[in-house]
Write a protein that holds these residues in place. Structure first.
Motif, PDB file in Angstrom:
ATOM      1  N   LEU A 117      73.909 120.548  77.281  1.00 56.11           N
ATOM      2  CA  LEU A 117      74.736 121.455  77.952  1.00 56.11           C
ATOM      3  C   LEU A 117      76.294 121.759  78.239  1.00 56.11           C
ATOM      4  CD1 LEU A 117      71.981 122.122  81.240  1.00 56.11           C
ATOM      5  CD2 LEU A 117      71.689 122.448  79.228  1.00 56.11           C
ATOM      6  N   TYR A 119      75.436 128.107  76.989  1.00 57.65           N
ATOM      7  CA  TYR A 119      74.800 127.881  78.311  1.00 57.65           C
ATOM      8  C   TYR A 119      75.783 128.256  78.818  1.00 57.65           C
ATOM      9  CZ  TYR A 119      72.117 125.744  81.760  1.00 57.65           C
ATOM     10  OH  TYR A 119      71.849 125.818  83.190  1.00 57.65           O
ATOM     11  N   THR A 165      73.643 126.526  86.168  1.00 62.41           N
ATOM     12  CA  THR A 165      73.676 127.630  85.606  1.00 62.41           C
ATOM     13  C   THR A 165      74.004 128.595  86.391  1.00 62.41           C
ATOM     14  OG1 THR A 165      71.806 127.553  86.879  1.00 62.41           O
ATOM     15  CG2 THR A 165      71.404 127.296  84.773  1.00 62.41           C
TER      16      THR A 165
END
Length: 475
Positions: free
Chosen positions: A241, A247, A7
């Motif tokens: 992802l 994302y 992330t």
């Protein structure tokens, strides 16, 4: 456990590939030497940049940052660059620590800025300064006179220049993994930290994991005997992802698989094992030999899941589906590193340590130590909970993600800044833990030929000193 750094992005755009990402990508080939020119042409563009300063010890232009404390302060004023999944969640932890004020935030995406600013004011702090005017507005954030620390949580392409900007403007800086992508950049960050007297740190949260800190204290107490070998990894299936347009910010992370063949993300495994072995604090890593499998996983995933008109079909993947590296230390110890984000695999950082009295292995956690054990069977690591680090004894149920390690890391860093302590790790650790990125690529290209790992400390590694296995402050 989910990906610690999957992330690490500012926000994604609605169409997946933002204008900011497109402009940034276009400039990478010329500016960094490892750019989009590598797509479809193999890794030739990566080699010259990766090879820069291989094995060379550069002359010191400043003074060492070993054992240099922060300046004590009652309030730490923080600026955050990058408010995507990672930065947008880490801001909560900064706001949860007494004596920490989020003064400024930066991200080109307006919605992210607004959301983060609301978190700051909801926490009872003044509205932060906001920086959202294009790709380089972070430079204006770094110029502020009311900042002590800059936190960088952006795509890897930006880490080097953002860390550089922070230090040139007199700020200590912490950067998510990896801190840079080229060996020459690592040397530049080391030199700049020494010249500016600002700390430049790789914010490696896995060093603060509960298991990692317990093993660290046990190793330093001699429970494993003389240390011989360790292993660390980042084996995590990220295929879904990396092809998800919402994302990551466009395809930036996937595109690195078109540029380098080596270990793109060694820090989570390398950092903790380096701590166990006192790397840069009595031992140092000297060489790395790497081998890589064919790159098949991403192409197979694309074939099964992506429509024929998807932009990813223009990409040629060269990154080894699994890289395996062996790292030698000056004391003759061996560290094994692995990286695999392109094939089906349960999450594992391996996290292993062995010595003359026994061995620990994680995922799942298990241990075998003499004289406690004599039956050649794995035993319960929970039996050694009395060796937990004081940070985990004080914060037994920390907030935040990843089992609490994020909070423990930020709490400890802010504590060091408030009390004027030496940080648990420094620019030399950042450079060492990231050096496998370019060097593993070169080793794989050379069919496993060992590559020298520079001594970023310039001889200071011979001196014993404290690190993450810290003493509890008396203040």
């Amino acid at each position: 456990m989910q990906d610690e750094n999957a992330t690490h992005t500012p926000d994604e755009s609605a169409d997946g590939l933002s204008r900011r990402t497109a402009l940034r990508a276009a400039g990478l080939a010329g500016a960094a030497g490892i750019g989009l020119g590598a797509i479809g042409t193999g890794s030739a563009h990566a080699d010259s940049a990766a090879a820069t300063a291989t094995g060379r010890v550069e002359a010191r232009t400043g003074r060492t940052m070993v054992n240099v404390p922060f300046e004590g302060r009652s309030t730490v004023r923080v600026g955050i660059i990058g408010l995507g999944n990672r930065g947008g969640s880490m801001i909560d932890l900064f706001l949860a620590i007494p004596g920490v004020q989020v003064v400024a935030i930066c991200d080109p995406v307006k919605e992210k800025i607004e959301r983060a600013a609301k978190k700051v004011t909801d926490a009872g702090q003044p509205a932060p300064g906001t920086y959202a005017k294009g790709d380089h507005d972070f430079e204006n954030l770094c110029k502020r006179s009311d900042l002590d620390f800059v936190y960088v949580a952006t795509p890897w392409d930006w880490h080097f220049e953002m860390a550089k900007s922070a230090m040139l403007n007199g700020k200590h800086v912490g950067v998510e993994c990896p801190i840079a992508m080229e060996l020459g950049q690592l040397w530049e960050l080391v030199n700049l930290s020494e010249r500016t007297r600002r700390h430049c740190m790789q914010l490696e949260n896995c060093c603060y994991g509960k298991n990692e800190m317990r093993v660290l204290r046990m190793a330093h107490a001699g429970l494993f005997g003389d240390l011989l070998h360790g292993a660390g990894a980042y084996n995590h299936d990220l295929r879904g992802l990396m092809f998800d347009p919402d994302y990551y910010e466009g395809p930036w992370r996937r595109l690195w698989h078109t540029r380098l063949r080596g270990d793109l993300y060694p820090n989570h495994g390398f950092g903790p094992v380096s701590n166990y072995m006192d790397i840069n604090r009595g031992d140092r890593v000297t060489h790395i030999s790497s081998f890589g499998t064919p790159a098949l996983g991403l192409a197979e995933y694309r074939k099964a899941h992506m429509p024929p008109n998807d932009p990813s079909w223009k990409e040629t993947y060269i990154e080894s589906d699994r890289t395996i590296s062996l790292v030698q230390t000056a004391k003759g110890r061996v560290i094994r590193l692995e990286h695999d984000v392109s094939t089906p695999h349960p999450y594992s950082r391996i996290n292993s340590l062995g010595g003359t009295k026994g061995v620990f292995e994680d995922y799942p956690a298990r241990i075998y130590l003499e004289p406690d054990h004599s039956d050649d069977q794995w035993h319960n690591f929970g039996d050694y909970a009395n060796w937990d680090h004081w940070l985990w004894k004080e914060h037994s149920n920390p907030p935040g993600g990843h089992g609490g390690m994020d909070y423990i890391m930020i709490f400890r860093l802010m504590q060091c800044m408030q009390l004027g302590l030496v940080p648990d790790f420094d620019v030399y650790d950042a450079a060492t833990w990231t050096a496998p990125v370019p060097l593993s690529h070169l080793s794989i290209k050379a069919k496993g030929e060992p590559q020298e790992i520079p001594d970023f400390t310039r001889g200071e590694w011979r001196k014993k000193r404290s690190g993450v296995d810290s003493e509890k402050p008396s203040a």
